[in-house]
Design a protein around this motif. Structure first.
Motif, mmCIF file in Angstrom:
data_model
loop_
_atom_site.group_PDB
_atom_site.id
_atom_site.type_symbol
_atom_site.label_atom_id
_atom_site.label_comp_id
_atom_site.label_asym_id
_atom_site.label_seq_id
_atom_site.Cartn_x
_atom_site.Cartn_y
_atom_site.Cartn_z
ATOM 1 N N GLU A 1 22.098 34.094 28.187
ATOM 2 C CA GLU A 1 23.501 33.204 28.511
ATOM 3 C C GLU A 1 23.311 31.617 28.914
ATOM 4 O OE1 GLU A 1 27.780 32.872 28.517
ATOM 5 O OE2 GLU A 1 26.240 34.221 27.655
ATOM 6 N N ILE A 2 22.343 31.631 29.800
ATOM 7 C CA ILE A 2 21.751 30.480 30.195
ATOM 8 C C ILE A 2 21.168 29.558 28.864
ATOM 9 C CG2 ILE A 2 19.902 29.038 31.435
ATOM 10 C CD1 ILE A 2 21.809 30.160 33.257
ATOM 11 N N GLU A 3 20.506 30.119 28.085
ATOM 12 C CA GLU A 3 20.286 29.498 26.676
ATOM 13 C C GLU A 3 21.294 29.096 25.883
ATOM 14 O OE1 GLU A 3 17.082 29.154 25.406
ATOM 15 O OE2 GLU A 3 15.780 30.524 26.253
ATOM 16 N N ARG A 4 22.512 29.780 25.928
ATOM 17 C CA ARG A 4 23.569 29.344 25.029
ATOM 18 C C ARG A 4 24.217 28.096 25.831
ATOM 19 N NH1 ARG A 4 29.082 29.183 25.326
ATOM 20 N NH2 ARG A 4 29.236 30.293 27.634
ATOM 21 N N ILE A 5 24.099 28.123 27.315
ATOM 22 C CA ILE A 5 24.885 27.028 28.067
ATOM 23 C C ILE A 5 23.888 25.554 27.857
ATOM 24 C CG2 ILE A 5 25.501 25.942 30.249
ATOM 25 C CD1 ILE A 5 27.453 28.091 29.355
ATOM 26 N N THR A 6 22.497 25.896 28.090
ATOM 27 C CA THR A 6 21.766 24.653 27.841
ATOM 28 C C THR A 6 21.867 24.198 26.330
ATOM 29 O OG1 THR A 6 19.695 26.381 27.341
ATOM 30 C CG2 THR A 6 20.163 25.584 29.756
ATOM 31 N N ASN A 7 21.704 25.013 25.242
ATOM 32 C CA ASN A 7 21.928 24.498 23.934
ATOM 33 C C ASN A 7 23.023 23.796 23.769
ATOM 34 O OD1 ASN A 7 19.573 26.000 23.396
ATOM 35 N ND2 ASN A 7 20.699 27.820 22.513
ATOM 36 N N THR A 8 24.358 24.078 24.470
ATOM 37 C CA THR A 8 25.425 23.612 24.501
ATOM 38 C C THR A 8 25.554 22.276 25.043
ATOM 39 O OG1 THR A 8 26.606 25.729 24.075
ATOM 40 C CG2 THR A 8 28.030 23.703 24.730
ATOM 41 N N PHE A 9 24.987 22.096 26.087
ATOM 42 C CA PHE A 9 25.272 21.045 26.941
ATOM 43 C C PHE A 9 24.110 20.285 27.414
ATOM 44 C CE2 PHE A 9 28.721 23.977 28.299
ATOM 45 C CZ PHE A 9 29.930 23.269 27.794
ATOM 46 N N LEU A 10 22.984 20.465 27.053
ATOM 47 C CA LEU A 10 21.679 19.770 27.282
ATOM 48 C C LEU A 10 21.189 19.181 26.010
ATOM 49 C CD1 LEU A 10 21.801 21.305 29.921
ATOM 50 C CD2 LEU A 10 19.289 21.293 29.915
ATOM 51 N N SER A 11 20.652 18.071 25.867
ATOM 52 C CA SER A 11 20.220 17.442 24.778
ATOM 53 C C SER A 11 18.757 17.260 24.778
ATOM 54 C CB SER A 11 20.874 15.996 24.699
ATOM 55 O OG SER A 11 20.415 15.107 23.513
ATOM 56 N N SER A 12 17.932 18.012 24.083
ATOM 57 C CA SER A 12 16.516 18.077 23.896
ATOM 58 C C SER A 12 16.110 17.942 25.269
ATOM 59 C CB SER A 12 16.090 17.081 23.012
ATOM 60 O OG SER A 12 16.628 16.898 21.880
ATOM 61 N N PRO A 13 16.315 18.865 26.023
ATOM 62 C CA PRO A 13 15.709 19.013 27.385
ATOM 63 C C PRO A 13 14.153 19.190 27.462
ATOM 64 C CG PRO A 13 16.820 21.314 27.046
ATOM 65 C CD PRO A 13 17.015 20.134 25.897
ATOM 66 N N ALA A 14 13.503 18.607 28.501
ATOM 67 C CA ALA A 14 12.069 18.878 28.784
ATOM 68 C C ALA A 14 12.193 20.044 29.747
ATOM 69 C CB ALA A 14 11.615 17.905 29.574
ATOM 70 N N ARG A 15 11.382 21.298 28.997
ATOM 71 C CA ARG A 15 11.574 22.742 29.457
ATOM 72 C C ARG A 15 10.150 22.747 30.607
ATOM 73 N NH1 ARG A 15 13.784 28.009 27.574
ATOM 74 N NH2 ARG A 15 12.375 29.693 28.407
ATOM 75 N N ILE A 16 10.451 23.036 31.639
ATOM 76 C CA ILE A 16 9.449 23.226 32.675
ATOM 77 C C ILE A 16 9.473 24.663 33.296
ATOM 78 C CG2 ILE A 16 8.012 22.248 34.742
ATOM 79 C CD1 ILE A 16 9.117 19.859 32.596
ATOM 80 N N GLU A 17 8.328 25.400 32.773
ATOM 81 C CA GLU A 17 8.480 26.753 33.475
ATOM 82 C C GLU A 17 7.056 26.992 34.122
ATOM 83 O OE1 GLU A 17 9.090 31.504 31.886
ATOM 84 O OE2 GLU A 17 9.362 29.575 30.449
ATOM 85 N N VAL A 18 7.213 27.119 35.377
ATOM 86 C CA VAL A 18 5.856 27.216 36.146
ATOM 87 C C VAL A 18 5.436 28.491 36.603
ATOM 88 C CG1 VAL A 18 6.146 24.758 37.142
ATOM 89 C CG2 VAL A 18 7.092 26.949 38.360
ATOM 90 N N ALA A 19 6.233 29.749 36.405
ATOM 91 C CA ALA A 19 5.894 30.893 36.633
ATOM 92 C C ALA A 19 6.413 31.960 35.576
ATOM 93 C CB ALA A 19 6.173 31.250 37.945
ATOM 94 N N ARG A 20 5.670 33.062 35.266
ATOM 95 C CA ARG A 20 6.191 34.018 34.365
ATOM 96 C C ARG A 20 7.766 34.209 34.905
ATOM 97 N NH1 ARG A 20 3.355 38.203 35.518
ATOM 98 N NH2 ARG A 20 5.027 39.834 36.179
ATOM 99 N N GLN A 21 8.501 34.511 33.902
ATOM 100 C CA GLN A 21 9.888 34.675 34.295
ATOM 101 C C GLN A 21 10.210 35.953 35.038
ATOM 102 O OE1 GLN A 21 12.456 34.393 30.587
ATOM 103 N NE2 GLN A 21 14.052 35.578 31.156
#
Length: 481
Positions: free
Chosen positions: A197-217
């Motif tokens: 659901e977060i993916e859906r929200i970010t695809n709708t409201f964020l524009s080409s975001p820089a994705r920072i993931e510092v630990a395994r989900q």
């Protein structure tokens, strides 16, 4: 995914010199991985999607670049220049504290919009114009609907603990707030987990975001020692009582190693029950959940942060964003219904490189949820032997109907004599009673007894002791004839 291994010093991140001075005075020198990864693209004006486990410094990842970007310019009345949305009052208050810490050398104004606080005081701040507006979604929309707030000048919008916002049912509010802000705004999303659901929200409201993931989900910190007690009550109706005994046993077993701890329950009513039970047994404990008055919640949290309160009994409202670096233990009185919440809960301990311990009580109905937790964190949690033997509950912690004594026989008899006609004595009681004390039997020839034959020497057989007098007349007439 952005490379987050380049973690030099804050001085290398192109922050405002006044912000760097505040950071230095706060005692920080090296940014955490999420800070090092998120601050540069944020300063460039890009949208950011930051994914990091709890306790990694996400708050500073957006407060530091926001202060730097807002250092120039001035807010207009009722038109904030930036907006930070938080799921809970506590997290919003903590974000406000971070702004106070890092913006003390920069002339920025802020307002905190949360429930439980007077609208009038908040309206006064908004009317003057604020650079930073920190709010929970419900209170923000309340101000907007009252015509006290205009969001058309928002330059930067932050959604903190985004997955928690979604879990708590704020999706419609979040989407509405996005629609009230300019399309050209910069958006920063920070979350501990990345649900679909977060993916859906970010695809709708964020524009080409820089994705920072510092630990395994959804991973738990390696500095946390995890254990679980698999517990089955001796009887179903004693489960709650015996479960509280297990909790007390776990607390006692940690001894002096437990400097302070948070105990998580799934339901608010259980938060209150566990807190009262622990207090009754002499433990220094207090509850915190969403139904308590805001002033009481604030006092409780302040006492816990300052070391005056040892045990904080909490619902998941406190599972996110509580910045208490030195929590030594976390106890899951209940296994959370969502596996991700387990990571957030135990993330309250073992922060900033410290060691911590998390213990979970698992009853039979929790086994499915517990298996989901182990699947999520991709490891088996160590089983711990129960510190107490299950059996009959202790007298002062027993269920109400189990601890109630039956009234004595003499009390029952005296109450019966007050409430209704005296009962007839049983044959055994009659025999044991002294003959002299018995009430005399009525004289069957006594005319006052309406069940007797008038003027006769014997009663009319078969008609009972209370035969009406007019019926006896017919027997007299027949015998007379």
């Amino acid at each position: 995914m952005t490379d987050t291994n380049i973690t030099p010093k804050f001085a290398d991140l192109n922050l405002n010199p006044k912000v760097l001075k505040a950071i230095e005075e706060a005692g920080y020198e090296t940014p955490t991985p999420i800070q090092a990864g998120a601050i540069p693209p944020a300063l460039e004006g890009r949208d950011v999607l930051g994914i990091a486990q709890t306790g990694t410094g996400k708050t500073a990842s957006f407060t530091l670049p926001m202060i730097t970007m807002l250092a120039r310019g001035r807010a207009r009345a009722r038109m904030p220049r930036s907006l930070v949305l938080c799921p809970t009052r506590e997290l919003a208050a903590q974000v406000a504290e971070n702004f106070d810490t890092y913006a003390k050398h920069v002339k920025l104004t802020k307002a905190l919009l949360i429930g439980g606080v007077s609208f009038k005081e908040q309206d006064t701040l908004i009317d003057k114009g604020v650079d930073v507006l920190i709010a929970t979604p419900g209170r923000l929309l309340d101000h907007f609907e009252r015509g006290k707030l205009i969001l058309s000048d928002v330059k930067v919008m932050v959604v903190d603990e985004a997955d928690r916002m979604l879990d708590m049912g704020f999706i419609p509010d979040i989407e509405r707030i996005f629609g009230l802000t300019p399309f050209t705004r910069q958006t920063l999303f920070f979350s501990a987990t990345m649900a679909p659901e977060i993916e859906r929200i970010t695809n709708t409201f964020l524009s080409s975001p820089a994705r920072i993931e510092v630990a395994r989900q959804a991973t738990a910190s390696e500095t946390i020692d995890q254990g679980a007690v698999i517990f089955k009550a001796s009887r179903k109706d004693r489960e709650a009582t015996e479960k509280r005994r297990v909790l007390r046993g776990l607390i006692d077993g940690e001894g002096e190693k437990l400097t302070n701890g948070i105990i998580f329950c799934n339901r608010k009513v259980d938060v209150d029950i566990v807190a009262k039970s622990l207090s009754k047994y002499g433990y220094d404990a207090a509850p915190i959940h969403g139904d308590l008055d805001q002033s009481q919640r604030t006092r409780t949290l302040d006492s816990f942060r300052e070391g005056r309160l040892r045990l904080l009994i909490a619902s998941d409202v406190a599972a996110r964003g509580l910045d208490v670096p030195s929590v030594s233990h976390v106890f899951n009185y209940d296994v959370p219904g969502h596996a991700e919440d387990y990571v957030h809960r135990i993330g309250r301990t073992g922060r900033a490189g410290r060691s911590g311990k998390a213990l979970t009580i698992v009853v039979p109905r929790d086994e499915k949820n517990f298996a989901a937790v182990e699947a999520l964190i991709q490891r088996e949690i160590t089983r711990v032997e129960s510190p107490v033997q299950t059996g009959a509950p202790e007298a002062d912690d027993a269920p109400k109907d189990e601890g109630r004594s039956r009234p004595s026989r003499s009390r029952s008899r005296s109450r019966a004599s007050e409430d209704r006609a005296p009962r007839q004595d049983s044959p055994s009681e009659a025999r044991s009673e002294p003959r002299a004390e018995r009430a005399p039997r009525p004289d069957r020839n006594d005319r006052s007894d309406r069940g007797q034959r008038r003027g006769g020497d014997s009663a009319v057989v078969g008609m009972g002791d209370h035969m009406p007098e007019f019926i006896a007349l017919s027997f007299d007439e027949r015998r007379a004839s």
